[in-house]
Write an enzyme that holds these catalytic residues in place. Structure first.
Site, PDB file in Angstrom:
ATOM      1  N   ASP A  35      60.521  25.954  56.740  1.00  0.00           N
ATOM      2  CA  ASP A  35      61.539  25.540  55.773  1.00  0.00           C
ATOM      3  C   ASP A  35      62.618  26.618  55.610  1.00  0.00           C
ATOM      4  OD1 ASP A  35      62.730  23.922  53.930  1.00  0.00           O
ATOM      5  OD2 ASP A  35      61.300  24.319  52.323  1.00  0.00           O
ATOM      6  N   GLY A  36      63.832  26.169  55.326  1.00  0.00           N
ATOM      7  CA  GLY A  36      64.904  27.111  54.987  1.00  0.00           C
ATOM      8  C   GLY A  36      65.985  27.257  56.041  1.00  0.00           C
ATOM      9  N   ASN A  37      65.953  26.403  57.062  1.00  0.00           N
ATOM     10  CA  ASN A  37      66.996  26.479  58.106  1.00  0.00           C
ATOM     11  C   ASN A  37      68.387  26.221  57.526  1.00  0.00           C
ATOM     12  OD1 ASN A  37      64.945  26.776  59.912  1.00  0.00           O
ATOM     13  ND2 ASN A  37      65.026  24.686  60.711  1.00  0.00           N
ATOM     14  N   ARG A  39      69.466  26.510  54.388  1.00  0.00           N
ATOM     15  CA  ARG A  39      69.929  27.599  53.523  1.00  0.00           C
ATOM     16  C   ARG A  39      70.330  28.827  54.336  1.00  0.00           C
ATOM     17  NH1 ARG A  39      64.903  27.392  49.837  1.00  0.00           N
ATOM     18  NH2 ARG A  39      64.369  25.820  51.393  1.00  0.00           N
ATOM     19  N   TRP A  40      69.607  29.100  55.397  1.00  0.00           N
ATOM     20  CA  TRP A  40      69.940  30.247  56.264  1.00  0.00           C
ATOM     21  C   TRP A  40      71.368  30.087  56.781  1.00  0.00           C
ATOM     22  CZ3 TRP A  40      71.592  31.099  61.202  1.00  0.00           C
ATOM     23  CH2 TRP A  40      71.385  32.378  61.746  1.00  0.00           C
ATOM     24  N   SER A  80      59.588  15.362  58.979  1.00  0.00           N
ATOM     25  CA  SER A  80      58.686  14.590  58.100  1.00  0.00           C
ATOM     26  C   SER A  80      59.184  13.159  57.954  1.00  0.00           C
ATOM     27  CB  SER A  80      58.629  15.250  56.728  1.00  0.00           C
ATOM     28  OG  SER A  80      59.846  15.048  56.050  1.00  0.00           O
ATOM     29  N   ASN A  83      62.214  13.107  56.019  1.00  0.00           N
ATOM     30  CA  ASN A  83      63.445  13.615  56.645  1.00  0.00           C
ATOM     31  C   ASN A  83      64.362  12.493  57.144  1.00  0.00           C
ATOM     32  OD1 ASN A  83      61.961  16.634  58.097  1.00  0.00           O
ATOM     33  ND2 ASN A  83      62.995  16.332  56.139  1.00  0.00           N
ATOM     34  N   TRP A  84      63.822  11.255  57.247  1.00  0.00           N
ATOM     35  CA  TRP A  84      64.696  10.138  57.644  1.00  0.00           C
ATOM     36  C   TRP A  84      65.745   9.864  56.567  1.00  0.00           C
ATOM     37  CZ3 TRP A  84      64.718   9.199  62.505  1.00  0.00           C
ATOM     38  CH2 TRP A  84      63.552   9.198  63.267  1.00  0.00           C
ATOM     39  N   SER A 211      54.230  19.222  50.525  1.00  0.00           N
ATOM     40  CA  SER A 211      55.174  18.216  51.043  1.00  0.00           C
ATOM     41  C   SER A 211      54.540  17.227  52.036  1.00  0.00           C
ATOM     42  CB  SER A 211      56.392  18.884  51.679  1.00  0.00           C
ATOM     43  OG  SER A 211      57.047  19.687  50.728  1.00  0.00           O
ATOM     44  N   GLU A 222      43.604  28.396  54.042  1.00  0.00           N
ATOM     45  CA  GLU A 222      44.254  29.442  53.250  1.00  0.00           C
ATOM     46  C   GLU A 222      45.769  29.199  53.281  1.00  0.00           C
ATOM     47  OE1 GLU A 222      42.759  31.758  51.469  1.00  0.00           O
ATOM     48  OE2 GLU A 222      40.760  31.139  52.144  1.00  0.00           O
TER      49      GLU A 222
HETATM   50  C1  FPP Z   1      63.607  22.589  57.186  1.00  0.00           C
HETATM   51  O1  FPP Z   1      64.822  23.235  57.002  1.00  0.00           O
HETATM   52  C2  FPP Z   1      63.311  22.314  58.575  1.00  0.00           C
HETATM   53  C3  FPP Z   1      63.331  21.073  59.150  1.00  0.00           C
HETATM   54  C4  FPP Z   1      63.777  19.835  58.507  1.00  0.00           C
HETATM   55  C5  FPP Z   1      62.856  20.866  60.479  1.00  0.00           C
HETATM   56  C6  FPP Z   1      62.432  22.071  61.225  1.00  0.00           C
HETATM   57  C7  FPP Z   1      63.140  22.018  62.475  1.00  0.00           C
HETATM   58  C8  FPP Z   1      63.331  23.021  63.351  1.00  0.00           C
HETATM   59  C9  FPP Z   1      62.751  24.394  63.273  1.00  0.00           C
HETATM   60  C10 FPP Z   1      64.177  22.774  64.512  1.00  0.00           C
HETATM   61  C11 FPP Z   1      63.847  21.517  65.179  1.00  0.00           C
HETATM   62  C12 FPP Z   1      62.435  21.497  65.654  1.00  0.00           C
HETATM   63  C13 FPP Z   1      62.129  21.066  66.848  1.00  0.00           C
HETATM   64  C14 FPP Z   1      60.732  21.160  67.363  1.00  0.00           C
HETATM   65  C15 FPP Z   1      63.204  20.536  67.687  1.00  0.00           C
HETATM   66  P1  FPP Z   1      65.784  22.605  55.915  1.00  0.00           P
HETATM   67  O2  FPP Z   1      66.897  21.938  56.626  1.00  0.00           O
HETATM   68  O3  FPP Z   1      65.014  21.705  54.989  1.00  0.00           O
HETATM   69  O4  FPP Z   1      66.252  23.857  55.172  1.00  0.00           O
HETATM   70  P2  FPP Z   1      66.769  23.904  53.659  1.00  0.00           P
HETATM   71  O5  FPP Z   1      65.564  23.593  52.797  1.00  0.00           O
HETATM   72  O6  FPP Z   1      67.226  25.306  53.522  1.00  0.00           O
HETATM   73  O7  FPP Z   1      67.859  22.889  53.516  1.00  0.00           O
END
Ligand code: FPP
Length: 265
Positions: A35-37, A39-40, A80, A83-84, A211, A222
């Site tokens: 999680d956190g892509n 926000r990064w 998930s 996520n849709w 989640s 753990e």
């Molecule tokens: C959450 O970050 C991450 C995801 C919804 C999916 C994770 C996906 C990847 C690491 C890349 C794709 C994976 C594959 C295997 C192709 P977020 O967008 O919810 O972050 P946020 O909570 O900061 O908005």
């Protein structure tokens, strides 16, 4: 919350962290909520997809480290069922990224004998993605030493309901008696059939929720929560998580090992 603390000091080197690890107590199976892509990326004024791209780079580093440390099974929450509900544009970019990732990693899986094991409602994926997912799963299915389970269009409740439905059909058709249903039989109806339960579940970005991930399977897992955003969760962060795990005593509902030795038999 104790799980949010970083284990040793922040200034240790890679090899010091490595030395602190007990090779006898490396988790067999680690599950990860990456999680956190978003926000990064937002913190850097970049589009969210840049965060997902960087997240893939973190994933590669974490998987390589798992391999080096001897972790046999990694399960990642890549997409998930919820996520849709994201904006269609982001879903499309994530699906493209998944396709790109599989095209690129396919030969890596073959070379390193990694079984790519997708779970979730794969029929909901776009046709081109689902075809590729099935192809890569098929060509790696005979590998047994290492598994990368990828949860795609996955929800833990849906997985449990699906198992119950198939159990009910088997009872209805007479191949199963209700009295035969126990935990070990139920586990065989889950998507993760054949995999041991995760020893450690890591969630990045400071959220302390499950989640809808692996609800049945994490009964005694753990949990490790870190504020680090997924794209920054690299080799050292993984080693810290494993060190934290190794400091814990897993009792599975029993009394402490030291207490049980003291008590009269
Ligand atoms: C959450 O970050 C991450 C995801 C919804 C999916 C994770 C996906 C990847 C690491 C890349 C794709 C994976 C594959 C295997 C192709 P977020 O967008 O919810 O972050 P946020 O909570 O900061 O908005």
């Amino acid at each position: 919350m104790s799980n949010l603390q970083v284990v040793p000091s922040d200034h240790v080197t890679d090899s010091e962290l490595f030395r602190q690890l007990d090779p006898q107590r490396i988790p067999v199976h680690i599950a990860m909520i990456m999680d956190g892509n978003g926000r990064w990326a937002e913190l850097r004024g970049l589009p969210r997809i840049s965060g997902h791209r960087e997240g893939l780079s973190a994933l590669r580093e974490v998987l390589d480290t798992c391999h080096q440390l001897g972790v046999r099974i990694v399960t990642i929450y890549a997409f998930s069922s919820e996520n849709w509900n994201r904006p269609p544009h982001e879903i499309e970019l994530l699906m493209n990224l998944l396709e790109e990732y599989l095209q690129r990693e396919r030969s890596h899986f073959l070379e390193h004998r990694i079984r790519f094991f997708p779970i979730g409602q794969l029929e909901k994926l776009p046709a081109s993605v689902s075809t590729l997912v099935h192809e890569v799963a098929e060509e790696t299915r005979h590998f047994t030493e290492r598994t990368l389970t990828v949860a795609l269009s996955y929800g833990g409740r849906a997985e449990i309901l699906d198992a119950i439905q198939r159990l009910a059909y088997d009872v209805e058709s007479g191949t199963l008696r209700p009295s035969q249903i126990d935990e070990s039989l139920f586990t065989r109806y889950l998507a993760t059939d054949g995999l041991p339960d995760p020893d450690l579940l890591i969630r990045t970005s400071g959220e302390t929720r499950i989640s809808n991930f692996l609800l049945w399977q994490i009964a005694y897992t753990e949990l490790y929560f870190t504020k680090t955003l997924w794209p920054d969760f690299r080799r050292q962060e993984l080693m810290r998580a494993i060190l934290d795990y190794q400091r814990r005593e897993r009792r599975f509902g029993r009394v402490s090992h030291s207490l049980s030795r003291q008590s009269p038999s």
